[in-house]
Design an enzyme around this catalytic site. Structure first.
Site, PDB file in Angstrom:
ATOM      1  CE  LYS A 220      -2.552  31.325   1.629  1.00  0.00           C
ATOM      2  NZ  LYS A 220      -1.641  30.270   1.877  1.00  0.00           N
TER       3      LYS A 220
ATOM      4  CD  GLU B 114      -8.829  35.075   4.126  1.00  0.00           C
ATOM      5  OE1 GLU B 114      -8.255  35.963   3.476  1.00  0.00           O
ATOM      6  OE2 GLU B 114      -8.995  33.927   3.697  1.00  0.00           O
TER       7      GLU B 114
ATOM      8  CG  ASN C  51      -7.901  24.206   6.509  1.00  0.00           C
ATOM      9  OD1 ASN C  51      -9.095  24.275   6.241  1.00  0.00           O
ATOM     10  ND2 ASN C  51      -7.414  24.580   7.662  1.00  0.00           N
TER      11      ASN C  51
ATOM     12  CD  GLU D 193      -5.510  27.082  -4.011  1.00  0.00           C
ATOM     13  OE1 GLU D 193      -5.175  25.911  -4.240  1.00  0.00           O
ATOM     14  OE2 GLU D 193      -5.365  27.628  -2.896  1.00  0.00           O
TER      15      GLU D 193
ATOM     16  CD  GLU E 231      -2.747  29.563  -1.844  1.00  0.00           C
ATOM     17  OE1 GLU E 231      -1.654  30.091  -1.576  1.00  0.00           O
ATOM     18  OE2 GLU E 231      -2.975  28.367  -1.662  1.00  0.00           O
TER      19      GLU E 231
ATOM     20  CG  ASN F 112      -1.288  27.580  -5.181  1.00  0.00           C
ATOM     21  OD1 ASN F 112      -0.819  28.244  -4.265  1.00  0.00           O
ATOM     22  ND2 ASN F 112      -2.269  26.724  -5.000  1.00  0.00           N
TER      23      ASN F 112
ATOM     24  CG  PHE G 165      -7.762  11.491   7.365  1.00  0.00           C
ATOM     25  CD1 PHE G 165      -7.922  10.697   6.229  1.00  0.00           C
ATOM     26  CD2 PHE G 165      -8.902  11.931   8.014  1.00  0.00           C
ATOM     27  CE1 PHE G 165      -9.182  10.379   5.766  1.00  0.00           C
ATOM     28  CE2 PHE G 165     -10.166  11.613   7.562  1.00  0.00           C
ATOM     29  CZ  PHE G 165     -10.310  10.833   6.431  1.00  0.00           C
TER      30      PHE G 165
END
Ligand code: ADP
Ligand code: ADP
Ligand code: MG
Length: 668
Positions: free
Chosen positions: A116, A200, A235, A275, A288, A290, A348
């Site tokens: 990253k 960040e 996330n 993304e 990022e 992918n 979840f």
């Protein structure tokens, strides 16, 4: 073109790749671990090679075994799917040495984008807008707090090697920056074997919007428009759609062109995704890239008509892309729901076990609506602790977003899954959620809309009436069947089936009566005209369609205590159906009361106790850390819900616990 390829993956994505290869007339080789001996991807492939025991580190991640499998079977190329070896530059290199093609980008691009911090620097140089922040490593907790304060809270603390939402934490103040840094670092070390952390700015009211790219080895790079993936928990994405309800043509074009510029900067070829996080002013920032096929690629395929796996195979074989940017269109709207083996009622958390029932809705296109289900399981399959808990990806495609959502709601109602905890109730409820339907999304959607966790959807009046009608009908049909098979007591059972009934539903009592006239079921409710209700339900079926007042409803039906459990659109109710005399008696029965567990800290998931932060006798404050539990490679901090005194600690670090095992007890 290749004549035989190997798929270095499992589950739905292995099946997905095999489908395109078959369509192209290419033979396929599957690989499998002991746990997957009877898996769908093995059955679908022309050949299969066993590569080791269940843990991925000893099978699907063993590059040398996969290369040996290629040699053994004569496979000329490898499709890595996503996860596992898909973004391992060393795997790509090893294949190259053996003269086996990698169906993906080149080593250099994987290396540059796999990290990253590095990718963010390259993106910034290529003129891509990046999230403001610190581009270098963070040394320790003090450094984290200092940098975070410089950037300005809130900030996002991230693992440079991160993926799948792991090793990432938001911090609103110095204390959280310190704790977040420590947690992310240890999670990154255990998940990725690389504990480098950076920080960040946290973009507020963020939407996750990403650009799909396809590039060939002859210099053509195209963007296949965007997907929005803002419905996330931890996330991680749960529901995705294409196009995004938020983008205008100008923003789409700018994001597409910046993504193409980034791809060019690293000589990208194959499919890839850039993304972005997009703020409420439609300002977008690179997150990022992918360098692989993405889980949610089907929604792009549905709106563009392009088979991404086919294109990846063609590009890897050296072919030119057979279309240009102008050929890429947006046709209609597509939505993907990820059906996960995780319990929405328990935050979840993953659930494992056997699929005792697995019946997806019918796939195909009719009346302009397409249903597609990408899966790697069948009824009887086991969702194990070794792999990703995703069961299926259900997609719908329709001319408009609203039609695609309604088609999804119906397809979810028709999806039968039993035997394990799963998120169908959440997905169903989401499809009815006004804010989702309006497209007012942010990655905080789930946390904001379900601040106390997701719970059963409260039924509205129309649902109560619909469920009451369904229960009356089902009870009647069940009664008729009982009458037919009960022999001697025929007349009494027959009489009972035709008697008036009392339905108890969500605190209401509704009286009704069903007659079977000339093959039709005629329903009489007080104060209403008799109505004909059609249904295909037969005793034993778990899913039925009811035609009520001109509308069609798919409702799940299960026998339950003195009645039925009915489920539709996220509503899940137990409905009792009595003869009037019995209803009177039932009214006198005391209600069951759930036990009070507030005096205990229970383990919310199967996991390993990493640490206990308090001692017996301590007074703890609301929000204070009590224990850390590791599950599915995530460290979960359990905090005090209120001020209390710890009276007993039942476990110690290193213990592995089942769901709901007591970790500690509080004095009343
Ligand atoms: P996206 O493709 O949008 O990044 P995710 O990040 O949710 O979607 O999914 C990718 C992640 O899925 C991988 O990084 C990995 O953690 C996990 N994964 C790896 N292998 C598999 C597999 N065979 N099936 C499902 N998930 C996998
Ligand atoms: P991963 O490799 O785990 O997919 P990403 O960097 O793509 O990591 O981030 C995953 C998700 O985390 C994003 O979709 C978004 O919801 C959230 N996120 C990441 N960075 C930020 C940020 N700077 N501000 C707000 N949300 C972020
Ligand atoms: Mg990501």
């Amino acid at each position: 073109m290749f004549t035989k390829i190997l798929i270095a993956n499992r589950g739905e994505i292995a099946c997905r790749v095999i489908k395109s290869a078959k369509k192209m007339g290419i033979a396929t080789v599957a690989v499998y671990s002991d746990a997957d001996r009877h898996a769908e991807h093995v059955a679908m492939a022309d050949e299969a090679v066993h590569i080791g025991p269940p843990p991925a580190a000893q099978s699907y991640l063993m590059a040398d075994r996969i290369i040996a499998a290629c040699k053994q079977t004569g496979a000329q190329a490898v499709h890595p799917g996503y996860g596992f070896l898909s973004e391992r530059a060393s795997f790509c290199e090893a294949l190259e040495k053996e003269g086996i093609a990698f169906i993906g980008p080149k080593v250099k691009a994987i290396e540059a984008m796999g990290d990253k911090i590095t990718s963010k620097k390259i993106a910034a140089e290529a003129g891509v807008s990046t999230v403001p922040g610190h581009m270098d490593l963070i040394e320790d907790e003090d450094h984290a707090a200092r940098i975070a304060a410089e950037i300005g809270y809130p900030v996002m603390i991230k693992a440079s090697a991160g993926g799948g939402g792991k090793g990432m934490r938001i911090a609103w103040n110095d204390a959280e920056a310190r704790e977040g840094f420590a947690r992310s670092k240890s999670e990154a070390a255990s998940s990725f074997g690389d504990d480098r952390i950076f920080i960040e700015k946290f973009i507020e009211e963020p939407r996750h919007i990403e650009i799909q790219l396809i590039a060939d080895s002859h210099g053509t790079v195209l963007y296949l428009n965007e997907r929005e993936c803002s419905i996330q928990r931890r996330n991680q994405k749960v529901v995705e759609e294409a196009p995004s309800p938020f983008l205008d043509a100008a923003t789409r074009k700018a994001m597409g062109e910046q993504s193409v510029a980034l791809a060019r900067a690293v000589d990208y070829q194959s499919a890839g995704t850039v993304e972005f996080i997009v703020d409420k002013h439609r300002k977008f920032y690179f997150l990022e890239m992918n360098t692989r096929l993405q889980v949610e690629h089907p929604v792009t395929e549905l709106i563009t008509g392009i088979d991404l796996v086919e294109q990846m195979i063609r590009v890897a074989a050296g072919e030119k892309l057979g279309f240009s940017q102008d050929d890429v269109k947006i046709d209609g709207w597509a939505i993907e729901s990820r059906l996960y083996a995780e319990d929405p009622y328990r935050n979840f958390l993953p659930s494992i076990g056997r699929l005792t029932r697995y019946r997806p809705p019918h796939e195909g296109t009719s009346d302009g609506i397409t249903v597609r289900n990408d899966t790697g399981v069948t009824e009887g399959s086991e969702i194990s602790m070794f792999y990703d808990p995703m069961i299926a990806k259900l997609c719908t495609h329709a001319p408009t977003r609203t039609e695609a959502i309604d088609a999804m709601a119906d397809a979810l109602d028709r999806f039968e899954v039993e035997g394990i905890g799963h998120n169908l109730p959440f997905l169903s409820a989401l499809m009815q959620h006004p804010r989702w339907r309006e497209g007012r999304l942010s990655t905080g959607f789930i946390a904001e809309e379900y601040p106390d966790g997701f719970g059963p959807v409260p039924p509205d009046d129309a649902t109560i009436k619909r469920f009451a009608i369904a229960a009356l009908l089902v009870s009647h049909i069940h009664g008729e069947r009982t009458a037919r098979i009960s022999g001697a007591r025929f007349s009494q059972a027959e009489k009972r089936a035709h008697e008036e009934k009392v339905v108890r539903i969500a605190g209401h009592e509704i009286t009704g009566h069903v007659d079977h006239v000339d093959g039709d079921y005629v329903l009489r409710l007080p104060g209403r005209e008799p109505m004909i209700v059609l249904t295909d339900w037969t005793p034993g079926a778990r899913l039925a369609t009811f035609h009520i007042d001109g509308a069609r409803h798919a409702i799940k039906v299960e026998p339950a205590d003195a009645g039925w459990r009915l489920r539709q659109l996220g509503v899940d109710l137990r409905v009792q159906v009595f003869r009037p005399r019995v209803a009177e008696l039932a009214r006198l029965m005391p209600e069951k009361v759930a036990p009070d567990t507030s005096a205990f800290l229970l383990c919310p998931m199967p996991g390993l106790i990493v640490s206990i932060a308090v001692n017996e006798g301590d007074e703890v404050q609301e929000g204070q850390t009590l224990a850390v539990v590791e599950a599915m490679k995530m460290e979960n901090v359990l905090k005090a819900e209120r001020k209390a005194i710890v009276s007993r600690i039942a476990v110690k670090p290193g213990d592995s616990l089942a769901v709901d095992e007591v970790i500690m007890e509080f004095a009343k």
